[in-house]
Scaffold this active site. Sequence first.
Site, mmCIF file in Angstrom:
data_model
loop_
_atom_site.group_PDB
_atom_site.id
_atom_site.type_symbol
_atom_site.label_atom_id
_atom_site.label_comp_id
_atom_site.label_asym_id
_atom_site.label_seq_id
_atom_site.Cartn_x
_atom_site.Cartn_y
_atom_site.Cartn_z
ATOM 1 N N TYR A 55 5.544 -18.427 -13.125
ATOM 2 C CA TYR A 55 5.293 -18.112 -11.722
ATOM 3 C C TYR A 55 5.371 -19.369 -10.859
ATOM 4 O O TYR A 55 4.534 -20.276 -10.972
ATOM 5 C CB TYR A 55 3.923 -17.467 -11.548
ATOM 6 N N HIS A 121 5.094 -14.506 -23.170
ATOM 7 C CA HIS A 121 5.494 -13.760 -21.973
ATOM 8 C C HIS A 121 6.636 -12.786 -22.265
ATOM 9 O O HIS A 121 6.682 -11.680 -21.716
ATOM 10 C CB HIS A 121 5.898 -14.748 -20.882
ATOM 11 N N SER A 200 1.142 -4.442 -12.692
ATOM 12 C CA SER A 200 1.748 -3.547 -11.695
ATOM 13 C C SER A 200 1.131 -2.149 -11.733
ATOM 14 O O SER A 200 1.854 -1.139 -11.754
ATOM 15 C CB SER A 200 3.274 -3.463 -11.897
ATOM 16 N N LEU A 202 -0.185 -0.527 -9.438
ATOM 17 C CA LEU A 202 0.087 0.193 -8.200
ATOM 18 C C LEU A 202 1.589 0.360 -7.963
ATOM 19 O O LEU A 202 2.033 0.586 -6.835
ATOM 20 C CB LEU A 202 -0.563 -0.515 -7.012
ATOM 21 N N GLY A 205 3.310 -1.867 -5.380
ATOM 22 C CA GLY A 205 2.990 -1.526 -4.000
ATOM 23 C C GLY A 205 3.328 -0.102 -3.615
ATOM 24 O O GLY A 205 2.814 0.410 -2.610
ATOM 25 N N PHE A 206 4.163 0.582 -4.399
ATOM 26 C CA PHE A 206 4.605 1.927 -4.044
ATOM 27 C C PHE A 206 3.439 2.898 -3.947
ATOM 28 O O PHE A 206 3.323 3.669 -2.984
ATOM 29 C CB PHE A 206 5.625 2.412 -5.084
#
Length: 332
Positions: A55, A121, A200, A202, A205-206
Amino acid sequence: MNQRKLANRSVAEIGLGCMNVSHAYGPPSDPAAAKALFYAALDLGIDHFDTAALYGFGRNEALVGEFLHPFRERFFLASKCGMTGVNGTRVIDGRPETLKQTCKEALTRLRTDVIDLYYLHRWDKKVPIEESVGGLADLVREGHIRSIGLSEVSAETLRKAHAVHPIAAVQSEYSLWTRNPEIALLSACEELDVALVAFSPLARGFLANGVSDPRDFIEKDIRRTMPRFNPPHFGRNRKLLDAFNRVAWEAGCTPAQLALAWLLAKAPHVLPIVGTTSIAHLEEDVAASRVRLSADTLEAVERLINAETVSGPRYAAETLAEIDTEVTPHAG
């Protein structure tokens, strides 16, 4: 917040994925904004912070280290290796010597002597999983990390890794619209006493009504490459939200809280990590820990958004080739 088990520790059931302040969805946050977000998370009871060498190509770990090292005893620290930036390019490299060097650099950036949970990862398919986990096991024995995790792997790979050294957690995308863990990983984690850390939750974001028009995404937003946010799939998926929002309203919570509460209800070994740059959104997400959904609500939301009703694969073909998770059929 309520507590759940993670690597023999008790942590808040909702954690913070720190990626968003440095990577993937927009320009990096101003350091002051990142600091404010991290401190707000602590104030809200979050004690599980998740970062990675990838990141911001190290910058995210550096921010976590800069702002949170004075409070190191108050939180559980997770980071990741095996996928990093090399000369400005994302590289997957699971060789033990690379993982050990990445860990050494991470410890410096994070300003700590030990990382509580260190994930591979991505499984580097050129390197047997047993070799990569063997290198991480050396880091446990040397005291640099306390436990080992894997990310985006199948139940079969988890079992192979677990035979070399106990695996504490598997991090996988898991939400109403990404149900891959339900094929085999969720049950394998339960059997082996492994936490499933859901990223993720959510749906990028959707499910929080955070995506009105994907054409507004900035150029480097990773969602631009994801089929579900592109024609013809996005239009089909967008039609699911009106009914989803009604279920949330009837349940007395926000859509984001409904998505998180559903995930928390799936199994006690599931721990979602939320990613945001907004303190208001973080406050909303944490409040999902107090939401209790009826059996009728759970049934309604399961029937509405699932592998058969969501259109499009979660990643483009070239990215799907890099990961090892089981694949659900999808609509469209």
